[in-house]
Each structure stands twice: as C-alpha cells, then as structure tokens.
Design a protein around this motif. Structure first.
Motif, mmCIF file in Angstrom:
data_model
loop_
_atom_site.group_PDB
_atom_site.id
_atom_site.type_symbol
_atom_site.label_atom_id
_atom_site.label_comp_id
_atom_site.label_asym_id
_atom_site.label_seq_id
_atom_site.Cartn_x
_atom_site.Cartn_y
_atom_site.Cartn_z
ATOM 1 N N CYS A 194 7.033 12.438 -1.193
ATOM 2 C CA CYS A 194 6.493 12.153 -2.528
ATOM 3 C C CYS A 194 5.089 11.604 -2.387
ATOM 4 C CB CYS A 194 7.378 11.127 -3.228
ATOM 5 S SG CYS A 194 6.690 10.469 -4.756
ATOM 6 N N ASP A 195 4.175 12.124 -3.197
ATOM 7 C CA ASP A 195 2.845 11.527 -3.300
ATOM 8 C C ASP A 195 2.841 10.720 -4.595
ATOM 9 O OD1 ASP A 195 0.208 10.918 -3.802
ATOM 10 O OD2 ASP A 195 -0.551 12.776 -2.914
ATOM 11 N N PRO A 196 2.828 9.382 -4.505
ATOM 12 C CA PRO A 196 2.959 8.545 -5.706
ATOM 13 C C PRO A 196 1.831 8.766 -6.726
ATOM 14 C CG PRO A 196 3.198 7.238 -3.708
ATOM 15 C CD PRO A 196 2.714 8.573 -3.283
ATOM 16 N N ARG A 197 0.778 9.472 -6.331
ATOM 17 C CA ARG A 197 -0.304 9.760 -7.286
ATOM 18 C C ARG A 197 0.054 10.922 -8.187
ATOM 19 N NH1 ARG A 197 -4.717 10.957 -2.974
ATOM 20 N NH2 ARG A 197 -2.889 12.155 -2.320
ATOM 21 N N LYS A 198 1.113 11.658 -7.831
ATOM 22 C CA LYS A 198 1.493 12.851 -8.597
ATOM 23 C C LYS A 198 2.703 12.555 -9.493
ATOM 24 C CE LYS A 198 -0.276 16.051 -5.168
ATOM 25 N NZ LYS A 198 0.106 16.822 -3.985
ATOM 26 N N VAL A 204 8.404 -4.203 -6.842
ATOM 27 C CA VAL A 204 8.442 -5.546 -6.247
ATOM 28 C C VAL A 204 7.388 -5.646 -5.145
ATOM 29 C CG1 VAL A 204 10.846 -5.954 -6.859
ATOM 30 C CG2 VAL A 204 10.318 -4.938 -4.644
ATOM 31 N N PRO A 205 6.856 -6.841 -4.933
ATOM 32 C CA PRO A 205 5.739 -6.971 -3.989
ATOM 33 C C PRO A 205 6.120 -6.584 -2.564
ATOM 34 C CG PRO A 205 6.507 -9.120 -4.694
ATOM 35 C CD PRO A 205 7.218 -8.125 -5.534
ATOM 36 N N GLY A 206 5.201 -5.927 -1.879
ATOM 37 C CA GLY A 206 5.488 -5.408 -0.553
ATOM 38 C C GLY A 206 5.386 -6.431 0.551
ATOM 39 N N GLY A 258 -5.751 -3.552 4.859
ATOM 40 C CA GLY A 258 -7.075 -3.123 4.420
ATOM 41 C C GLY A 258 -7.018 -2.626 2.986
ATOM 42 N N LYS A 259 -6.830 -3.511 2.059
ATOM 43 C CA LYS A 259 -6.550 -3.113 0.692
ATOM 44 C C LYS A 259 -7.213 -4.128 -0.233
ATOM 45 C CE LYS A 259 -2.378 -1.558 -1.686
ATOM 46 N NZ LYS A 259 -2.196 -2.515 -2.770
ATOM 47 N N ALA A 260 -7.911 -3.661 -1.281
ATOM 48 C CA ALA A 260 -8.688 -4.564 -2.126
ATOM 49 C C ALA A 260 -7.801 -5.464 -2.974
ATOM 50 C CB ALA A 260 -9.621 -3.760 -3.025
ATOM 51 N N GLY A 288 0.791 -1.223 0.000
ATOM 52 C CA GLY A 288 0.000 0.000 0.000
ATOM 53 C C GLY A 288 0.822 1.270 0.000
ATOM 54 N N ALA A 289 2.149 1.152 -0.124
ATOM 55 C CA ALA A 289 3.004 2.349 -0.105
ATOM 56 C C ALA A 289 2.845 3.166 -1.382
ATOM 57 C CB ALA A 289 4.463 1.949 0.086
ATOM 58 N N GLY A 290 2.407 2.514 -2.462
ATOM 59 C CA GLY A 290 2.172 3.258 -3.702
ATOM 60 C C GLY A 290 3.126 2.903 -4.832
ATOM 61 N N LYS A 291 3.712 1.709 -4.795
ATOM 62 C CA LYS A 291 4.651 1.297 -5.844
ATOM 63 C C LYS A 291 3.936 1.182 -7.198
ATOM 64 C CE LYS A 291 5.403 -2.349 -3.372
ATOM 65 N NZ LYS A 291 4.644 -2.054 -2.145
ATOM 66 N N THR A 292 2.821 0.451 -7.204
ATOM 67 C CA THR A 292 2.049 0.273 -8.444
ATOM 68 C C THR A 292 1.548 1.626 -8.940
ATOM 69 O OG1 THR A 292 1.380 -1.949 -7.748
ATOM 70 C CG2 THR A 292 0.023 -0.900 -9.441
ATOM 71 N N THR A 293 1.085 2.457 -8.023
ATOM 72 C CA THR A 293 0.574 3.792 -8.372
ATOM 73 C C THR A 293 1.681 4.641 -8.996
ATOM 74 O OG1 THR A 293 -0.914 3.630 -6.477
ATOM 75 C CG2 THR A 293 -0.606 5.830 -7.426
ATOM 76 N N VAL A 295 9.202 9.350 1.302
ATOM 77 C CA VAL A 295 8.218 9.276 2.385
ATOM 78 C C VAL A 295 6.869 9.723 1.833
ATOM 79 C CG1 VAL A 295 7.680 9.942 4.751
ATOM 80 C CG2 VAL A 295 10.061 9.924 3.979
ATOM 81 N N ASN A 296 5.849 8.891 1.990
ATOM 82 C CA ASN A 296 4.537 9.279 1.465
ATOM 83 C C ASN A 296 3.549 9.579 2.590
ATOM 84 O OD1 ASN A 296 3.430 6.918 2.379
ATOM 85 N ND2 ASN A 296 2.928 6.105 0.385
ATOM 86 N N ARG A 297 2.427 10.085 2.202
ATOM 87 C CA ARG A 297 1.324 10.437 3.109
ATOM 88 C C ARG A 297 1.752 11.396 4.220
ATOM 89 N NH1 ARG A 297 0.210 4.921 1.953
ATOM 90 N NH2 ARG A 297 -1.701 4.680 0.728
HETATM 91 N N1 LIG Z 1 -3.441 10.317 0.098
HETATM 92 C C1 LIG Z 1 -2.397 9.640 -0.305
HETATM 93 N N2 LIG Z 1 -2.616 8.442 -0.870
HETATM 94 C C2 LIG Z 1 -1.555 7.751 -1.258
HETATM 95 C C3 LIG Z 1 -0.236 8.236 -1.076
HETATM 96 N N3 LIG Z 1 0.610 7.288 -1.512
HETATM 97 C C4 LIG Z 1 -0.143 6.259 -1.963
HETATM 98 N N4 LIG Z 1 -1.468 6.534 -1.820
HETATM 99 C C5 LIG Z 1 -2.607 5.672 -2.206
HETATM 100 O O1 LIG Z 1 -2.377 4.392 -1.636
HETATM 101 C C6 LIG Z 1 -2.697 3.365 -2.551
HETATM 102 C C7 LIG Z 1 -1.433 2.600 -2.816
HETATM 103 O O2 LIG Z 1 -1.742 1.480 -3.551
HETATM 104 P P1 LIG Z 1 -0.699 0.715 -4.499
HETATM 105 O O3 LIG Z 1 -0.045 1.631 -5.474
HETATM 106 O O4 LIG Z 1 -1.462 -0.435 -5.036
HETATM 107 O O5 LIG Z 1 0.405 0.231 -3.455
HETATM 108 P P2 LIG Z 1 1.530 -0.867 -3.646
HETATM 109 O O6 LIG Z 1 2.745 -0.292 -3.007
HETATM 110 O O7 LIG Z 1 1.645 -1.247 -5.081
HETATM 111 O O8 LIG Z 1 1.020 -2.080 -2.757
HETATM 112 P P3 LIG Z 1 1.244 -3.690 -2.907
HETATM 113 O O9 LIG Z 1 1.228 -4.029 -4.360
HETATM 114 O O10 LIG Z 1 0.093 -4.301 -2.165
HETATM 115 O O11 LIG Z 1 2.545 -3.997 -2.241
HETATM 116 C C8 LIG Z 1 -3.237 4.033 -3.810
HETATM 117 O O12 LIG Z 1 -4.639 4.061 -3.749
HETATM 118 C C9 LIG Z 1 -2.652 5.443 -3.712
HETATM 119 O O13 LIG Z 1 -3.478 6.400 -4.338
HETATM 120 C C10 LIG Z 1 -0.041 9.542 -0.474
HETATM 121 O O14 LIG Z 1 1.083 10.055 -0.289
HETATM 122 N N5 LIG Z 1 -1.169 10.185 -0.120
#
Ligand SMILES: Nc1nc2c(ncn2[C@@H]2O[C@H](COP(=O)(O)OP(=O)(O)OP(=O)(O)O)[C@@H](O)[C@H]2O)c(=O)[nH]1
Ligand SMILES: [Mg+2]
Length: 172
Positions: free
Chosen positions: A153-157, A68-70, A42-44, A14-19, A123-125
């Motif tokens: 870093c916000d991985p969504r940006k 790589v998988p978390g 808590g992640k779908a 859930g750290a945001g690697k895929t994102t 560092v996110n969030r």
């Molecule tokens: N608000 C916010 N949301 C974030 C941030 N970083 C990540 N997210 C959200 O957290 C979720 C991360 O999901 P993934 O990208 O699937 O995470 P992952 O690291 O690939 O997780 P695994 O594959 O399960 O290991 C996404 O819905 C992102 O939008 C952040 O800095 N702020």
C-alpha cells in the motif's frame, strides 16, 4: 441508528499513518503533528497524540479512523486508543533496516487484535525497497502462529488505503 466502528492505524514513525487517514477522511482530519525533536528520525513533523478522521460507508455505517503515534515512547497511548476498536491496520515501513523486527513490536502491542485476526499488515515503499517481499511477511506471520492478510500500500494513494480498509472490514 447508524453504526460506528473505530479503526486504528499503527506503525513506525514516518510509515504514513497521518498520510493514509488524510487521504480517506471526509472531514479535514484532526492531527497533532509538532516539529520533530527526535533527531533519530529525519522527519520535519511527527504525531504526538493521535490523528482522527471519519469516513461514511455506503451501508450507513461510519468509520472513525485513529492514527496512533509511532514513537515507542508513546506506546502507552496505543492500548487506550485501541479500546473498543473493530480492527487495526499495522503499517510496515520497508525502508527501515529491519522492518520485520520493527513490525514485531506492533504485533505485540496490538496482540489481542492480532490473535483474533482483527488486523491487516500493510507494507509501504515497496516501489523502492522490494525486500522483504509480501510473501516474506506472510511467512513470518504464519511462523509466529498469527496469519494475517498482507498487502502492499502507498498511503499517498486513496484507492490503496480504501482497499486496505475493505480487506480489514472483510476479516473483522
Ligand atoms: N514514496 C513513498 N512515500 C511514502 C510511502 N508511504 C509514506 N510515504 C511518505 O512518507 C511520509 C509519511 O509521513 P506521515 O504520514 O506523517 O507518517 P506517520 O506514520 O504519521 O509518522 P509519525 O506521525 O511521525 O508517527 C509522507 O510524506 C508520505 O508521503 C510510500 O509507500 N512511498
Ligand atoms: Mg503521524
């Protein structure tokens, strides 16, 4: 002939690697997310093997981006995936109870990159969870004798992720 570099994204579930990879990949990224059966998270969906994306740089170089998988039970994949990589992006999730302790696991898992300075810590969030602050991560890394760049870093940006890549390419 253009050069190719492999870059690894690592960090907890859930750290945001895929994102992050999806934001910057020029081709639709290949992901292997499946329904998450691990109720501790808590992640779908979660990544069970690897994410893959590609990004061409202005100089004609191509970056191959791997996430790589978390989940710790997949940590055996890390070493295989990281072979021949230029550098590693280690993502710390500040919403975890002890994000710096969790980061230790990744610092150890990618020890050879960390020791030669071919890694950055992201560092996110921070917007909702300002502690630990970036300076705390910097100090922790100095104290363990492995100083690395630390960035919010916000991985969504997309721009955030590109900045991180820029810094990694500068230090590698
Ligand atoms: N608000 C916010 N949301 C974030 C941030 N970083 C990540 N997210 C959200 O957290 C979720 C991360 O999901 P993934 O990208 O699937 O995470 P992952 O690291 O690939 O997780 P695994 O594959 O399960 O290991 C996404 O819905 C992102 O939008 C952040 O800095 N702020
Ligand atoms: Mg993923």
């Amino acid at each position: 002939m253009s050069r190719e570099h492999k870059i690894i994204f690592a960090g907890p579930t859930g750290a945001g690697k895929t994102t992050a990879i999806a934001q910057i990949s020029e081709k639709p990224p290949v992901s292997t997310d499946v329904a998450n059966s691990d109720l501790r998270y808590g992640k779908a969906t979660t990544t069970v093997a690897i994410d893959f994306g590609e990004l061409a740089l202005d100089g004609g170089e191509k970056l191959r981006l791997y996430g790589v998988p978390g989940q710790h039970r997949f940590s055996f994949i890390w070493e295989i995936a990281a072979r021949g990589a230029l550098g590693v992006i280690l993502i710390a999730d500040n919403t975890l109870e002890d994000p710096m302790a969790e980061l230790q696991f990744y610092l150890e898992g990618f020890d050879s990159f960390v020791k030669r300075g071919a890694a950055v810590v992201v560092v996110n969030r921070l917007e909702t969870h300002p502690h630990p602050a970036e300076e705390d991560y910097v100090k922790m890394l100095m104290d363990r004798g492995t100083p690395l760049p630390v960035m919010a870093c916000d991985p969504r940006k997309k721009d955030d992720v590109l900045t991180v890549l820029d810094v990694l390419l500068t230090v590698c």
